[in-house]
Scaffold this active site. Structure first.
Site, PDB file in Angstrom:
ATOM      1  N   ARG A  45       0.934  -1.197  -0.050  1.00  0.00           N
ATOM      2  CA  ARG A  45      -0.036   0.042  -0.046  1.00  0.00           C
ATOM      3  C   ARG A  45       0.677   1.243   0.048  1.00  0.00           C
ATOM      4  O   ARG A  45       1.749   1.497   0.900  1.00  0.00           O
ATOM      5  CB  ARG A  45      -0.961   0.033   1.191  1.00  0.00           C
ATOM      6  CG  ARG A  45      -1.863  -1.027   1.390  1.00  0.00           C
ATOM      7  CD  ARG A  45      -2.754  -1.032   2.744  1.00  0.00           C
ATOM      8  NE  ARG A  45      -3.736  -2.288   2.624  1.00  0.00           N
ATOM      9  CZ  ARG A  45      -4.393  -2.490   3.771  1.00  0.00           C
ATOM     10  NH1 ARG A  45      -4.291  -1.619   4.866  1.00  0.00           N
ATOM     11  NH2 ARG A  45      -5.202  -3.479   3.881  1.00  0.00           N
TER      12      ARG A  45
ATOM     13  N   ASP B 206       1.676   5.071  -0.372  1.00  0.00           N
ATOM     14  CA  ASP B 206       1.034   6.613   0.617  1.00  0.00           C
ATOM     15  C   ASP B 206       0.681   7.553  -0.529  1.00  0.00           C
ATOM     16  O   ASP B 206       1.064   7.339  -1.811  1.00  0.00           O
ATOM     17  CB  ASP B 206       1.994   7.198   1.468  1.00  0.00           C
ATOM     18  CG  ASP B 206       2.100   6.380   2.796  1.00  0.00           C
ATOM     19  OD1 ASP B 206       1.368   5.650   3.038  1.00  0.00           O
ATOM     20  OD2 ASP B 206       3.244   6.521   3.388  1.00  0.00           O
TER      21      ASP B 206
ATOM     22  N   ARG C 133      11.121   6.437   3.262  1.00  0.00           N
ATOM     23  CA  ARG C 133      11.137   7.838   3.201  1.00  0.00           C
ATOM     24  C   ARG C 133      11.874   8.339   4.546  1.00  0.00           C
ATOM     25  O   ARG C 133      12.637   9.229   4.340  1.00  0.00           O
ATOM     26  CB  ARG C 133       9.825   8.570   3.111  1.00  0.00           C
ATOM     27  CG  ARG C 133       9.400   8.183   1.704  1.00  0.00           C
ATOM     28  CD  ARG C 133       7.743   8.649   1.670  1.00  0.00           C
ATOM     29  NE  ARG C 133       7.502  10.221   2.393  1.00  0.00           N
ATOM     30  CZ  ARG C 133       6.253  10.603   2.894  1.00  0.00           C
ATOM     31  NH1 ARG C 133       5.367   9.630   2.855  1.00  0.00           N
ATOM     32  NH2 ARG C 133       6.498  11.826   3.182  1.00  0.00           N
TER      33      ARG C 133
END
Length: 257
Positions: free
Chosen positions: A50, A52, A202
């Site tokens: 999934r 973002d 990230r």
């Protein structure tokens, strides 16, 4: 019900992420709506990961169950027709076994991140890279990244809203390279693991950017990892340079597709 694997490419900017949401556009929602045009009913697809809001897909993999037997090429073409004008493309489709699962059958996810190092605003790469106005030392960043490779408690690099049962993961690879492009020098991150924590990549990139800029010593990355404390993490970088690049399975479902 015949099951089909879909290799999906998408530009993440218009979407609130992969996962279907009630009041916001999502990649999953766009594909499920296209499926409903082909077989009118509620559809639920499952994906390998999934992503973002703002994160892109180069090789996302999902699966869907259909009522009738479709030729895979015809199914991909029909979906692409109904996906327009959304920036989502089914680049490959293959029929798979009924127990094959896009998420649970996967052995590895591969992410790719781009940093563009130039001061002038980017026109053609806007929304596809994280642009910064200074140069980075890729060798220093790799020294810092080497502290992260292996099996570790990644609490420091885990979002506070992460729903994973454990912060312990094995990072198989984190390779950094500098690439000269037509629009300027880029730093590329190639990251591989069986699974990732929320915002893990990230968090890695934002922290390592500080190393490349000279604000952190490479050893500080190892100290941050050992702290097992989210406060020890560097800045979390923005999403637009991140791509889900590929998903690896025991057998490639798209081989020959």
């Amino acid at each position: 019900m015949p099951r089909y694997a879909l290799k999906v490419e998408y530009h993440g900017a218009p979407f609130a992420g992969w996962q279907r949401q009630k009041d916001h556009p999502s990649v999953q929602g766009a594909i499920e709506s296209a499926l409903a045009k082909l077989e009118p009913r509620a559809h639920t697809i499952a994906a390998a990961g999934r992503t973002d809001a703002g994160v892109h897909g180069l090789g996302q993999v999902a699966h869907c169950d259909m009522d009738k037997d479709w030729d895979p090429d015809r199914l991909a073409g029909a979906l692409n027709f109904h996906l327009k004008p959304a920036p989502v493309s089914i680049v490959a489709c293959a029929q798979v076994a009924e127990d094959w699962h896009a998420r649970f059958s996967a052995l590895e996810r591969q992410y790719f991140f781009r940093i563009l190092c130039r001061r002038a605003p980017s026109t053609h790469q806007a929304g596809l890279v994280w642009q910064i106005g200074h140069q980075l030392d890729a060798a220093m960043m790799q020294d810092g990244a080497n502290h992260l490779i292996g099996n570790h408690d990644f609490t420091t690099f885990r979002s506070s809203i992460c729903q994973a049962e454990s912060p312990v993961k094995t990072l198989d690879a984190l390779r950094i390279e500098t690439v000269d492009t037509r629009w300027g020098p880029e730093v590329h991150f190639h990251v591989r693991a069986r699974s990732f924590l929320h915002n893990q990549v990230r968090s890695f990139v934002g922290t390592l950017e500080r190393v490349g800029a000279g604000a952190w010593a490479p050893a500080r990355v190892g100290e941050a990892l050992s702290a097992c404390d989210r406060a020890a993490c560097g800045p979390v970088c923005p999403p637009q340079g991140l791509y889900l690049a590929a998903v690896r399975y025991p057998q490639d479902p798209f081989a020959g597709a």
